[in-house]
Design an enzyme around this catalytic site. Structure first.
Site, mmCIF file in Angstrom:
data_model
loop_
_atom_site.group_PDB
_atom_site.id
_atom_site.type_symbol
_atom_site.label_atom_id
_atom_site.label_comp_id
_atom_site.label_asym_id
_atom_site.label_seq_id
_atom_site.Cartn_x
_atom_site.Cartn_y
_atom_site.Cartn_z
ATOM 1 N N GLY A 104 0.863 -1.169 0.000
ATOM 2 C CA GLY A 104 0.000 0.000 0.000
ATOM 3 C C GLY A 104 0.891 1.207 0.000
ATOM 4 C CB CYS A 105 1.040 4.156 -2.061
ATOM 5 S SG CYS A 105 1.795 3.264 -3.426
ATOM 6 C CB ILE A 106 -1.366 6.104 2.012
ATOM 7 C CG1 ILE A 106 -1.111 6.915 0.750
ATOM 8 C CG2 ILE A 106 -1.641 6.998 3.217
ATOM 9 C CD1 ILE A 106 -2.034 8.047 0.491
#
Lengths: 106, 167
Positions: A104-106
């Site tokens: 996941g990027c966040i």
């Protein structure tokens, strides 16, 4: 597939050292893993809160939570998470909690 | 004794990135988010990170403006709408609303929450002195967790030994 021996039990891990089968994990292994990754032991209650929350999320949703989700719902704030797992909470906690690498990027 | 060879990340590799300083210089939604995502992602990987807001990028740390940042609809070919259409009244607001909706669907934070979270991860959050002077911004107008208003020289000192990313 490399095997590791943790707390006297042989477990399967992938090339990056994440558990292949999270059900093989035990709390004794977490303490050993924490030592391996440089997380100060004995683990505190807050560490355990995070580890159990991560496993619960993984078994419910199939993937570990993001740092934001952890900060919002685990009862441990983002600030505290970075103090507990200074080398990057999401991935490091996933390693110690015996679950696959969260994506996941966040 | 456990054989740590099966846990490769216990070893520090020489080419691993250890520190990043990210400059956010523009004030549209699509130009602020990438810098924030990179800073947050760096911290999540255990990489030291600093965010430096300059020029219109300052809106991201301006208390009254940070949650009213808009998508640029003029001169933005990536949107695939004619430039003249992008300039029509309400188009930017509409596009912004659409994008914000998408962002919320993905459970991404809004800019204000995101910047504060990044500060909580231990990243430094700085404003550019020249821009603050240029726009006449008072320190109280910016987020309370701001680590400082600094000069470009101070920025370089802080960035020493790491990578600099300009957005």
């Amino acid at each position: 597939m490399p095997n590791a021996v943790l707390a006297g039990i042989e477990v399967e891990v992938n090339d990056e050292g994440f558990f292949e089968d999270p059900t093989q994990w035990t709390e004794e292994m977490a303490t050993e893993l924490a030592d391996i990754y440089g997380v100060p032991t004995p683990l505190t209650d807050q560490h355990w809160t995070v580890l159990h929350f991560m496993r619960q999320e993984f078994f419910e949703k199939g993937t570990g939570p993001t740092v934001r989700k952890l900060g919002k719902t685990s009862g441990v704030t983002v600030k505290e998470l970075y103090q507990l797992f200074p080398k990057g909470p999401a991935k490091l906690a996933a390693r110690v909690a015996g679950i696959p690498k969260p994506r996941g990027c966040i | 004794m456990t054989d740590t060879a099966v846990f490769p990340e216990t070893k520090e590799t020489e080419d691993a990135i250890k520190k990043v300083s990210i400059i956010v210089s523009k004030g549209s939604l699509e130009e602020i988010y990438p810098g924030l995502i990179m800073a947050n992602g760096a911290r999540a990987e255990g990489i030291e990170a600093n965010l430096f807001f300059t020029f219109f990028g300052l809106d991201a740390i301006h208390k009254e403006r940070q949650d009213h940042v808009k998508v640029a609809t003029v001169g933005n070919p990536g949107l695939h709408i004619p430039t003249w259409a992008g300039g029509l009244p309400g188009v930017s607001a509409l596009m912004t609303k659409y994008m914000e909706h998408q962002i919320e669907e993905l459970d991404f934070p809004g800019i204000a929450e995101f910047v504060e979270m990044i500060s909580d991860t231990g990243a430094g959050v700085y404003a550019c002195l020249a821009s603050v002077d240029l726009f006449g911004i008072e320190e109280g107008e910016m987020v309370d967790f701001l680590d400082g208003v600094i000069t470009v020289g101070e920025f370089y000192e802080m960035a020493a030994g790491g990578q600099i990313i300009f957005t």
